[in-house]
Design an enzyme around this catalytic site. Sequence first.
Site, PDB file in Angstrom:
ATOM      1  N   LYS A  86      14.374  29.728  48.718  1.00  0.00           N
ATOM      2  CA  LYS A  86      14.766  28.359  48.379  1.00  0.00           C
ATOM      3  C   LYS A  86      14.962  28.269  46.863  1.00  0.00           C
ATOM      4  CE  LYS A  86      12.677  24.878  50.365  1.00  0.00           C
ATOM      5  NZ  LYS A  86      11.573  23.995  50.820  1.00  0.00           N
TER       6      LYS A  86
HETATM    7  O1  G3P Z   1      10.259  20.980  51.689  1.00  0.00           O
HETATM    8  C1  G3P Z   1       9.721  19.834  51.066  1.00  0.00           C
HETATM    9  C2  G3P Z   1      10.660  18.695  51.148  1.00  0.00           C
HETATM   10  O2  G3P Z   1      10.775  18.401  52.489  1.00  0.00           O
HETATM   11  C3  G3P Z   1      10.181  17.546  50.298  1.00  0.00           C
HETATM   12  O3  G3P Z   1       9.303  16.762  51.003  1.00  0.00           O
HETATM   13  O4  G3P Z   1       7.551  15.076  51.332  1.00  0.00           O
HETATM   14  O5  G3P Z   1       7.760  16.210  49.126  1.00  0.00           O
HETATM   15  O6  G3P Z   1       9.477  14.558  49.848  1.00  0.00           O
HETATM   16  P1  G3P Z   1       8.487  15.568  50.265  1.00  0.00           P
END
Ligand code: G3P
Length: 223
Positions: A86
């Site tokens: 990633k």
């Molecule tokens: O992979 C992490 C992405 O899904 C971000 O998630 O919950 O940090 O907005 P969040």
Amino acid sequence: MELYLDTADVSSIRKWNDILRIDGVTTNPSILAKEKEDYLKVIAEISEILSDNQILFMQVVATSYEDILKEARQIAKLRKKNMYVKIPVTPDGLKAIKVLHEEGIGILATAIYSAPQAFLAAKNGADYLAPYVNRMENYGDGIEEVLTLQAMLGNANMDTKIIAASFKNVNQVKQLIAGGIAAVTVPVDVLSNMVLHPGTAIAVEEFSESWKKRFDEDKIRFE
Ligand code: G3P
């Protein structure tokens, strides 16, 4: 349609991988930082739970072009196959995606907040694009932006897959699956809410009670 777990919690991954047909696991630096064990050990444990055909995603932490390249090449070697890297869509990240794609490394472009930004990562060779659906809601309609991105990729005949991420509720996931999105990565609490419904639990309890009352048994007897 592909379904991923957005977590590095090994026991949750083991549990949900047994219950559901998941296509792999996505992690990021914040997700791995939540775990008590060292991150390489966590990645190795997740890798052991998954089959070779399931994909594991690990994100670079470096932010400069040269260091992103170094980390990405090392990450890609952590499994024999289906180890994807990633990379956030900064200018350095985009530059690295272009080179790493040429080297045949599987790439997920992440930290995406807009359709045009994602489109450029696809153009540079990313295999997956992770728009942050819930976080995008701070700037507009996250769902609509992701569906616009899907239309852009389709019109441009690009086969890059959208792996919608950053979900905070089941409705967001539902809207994107209904919209024909290629993949979603869902945190454990949202996935659990997708599976569990109080109505189902009540219905199952009613069935058991009816059976018990009539036959004084809690299972089917076959002889
Ligand atoms: O992979 C992490 C992405 O899904 C971000 O998630 O919950 O940090 O907005 P969040």
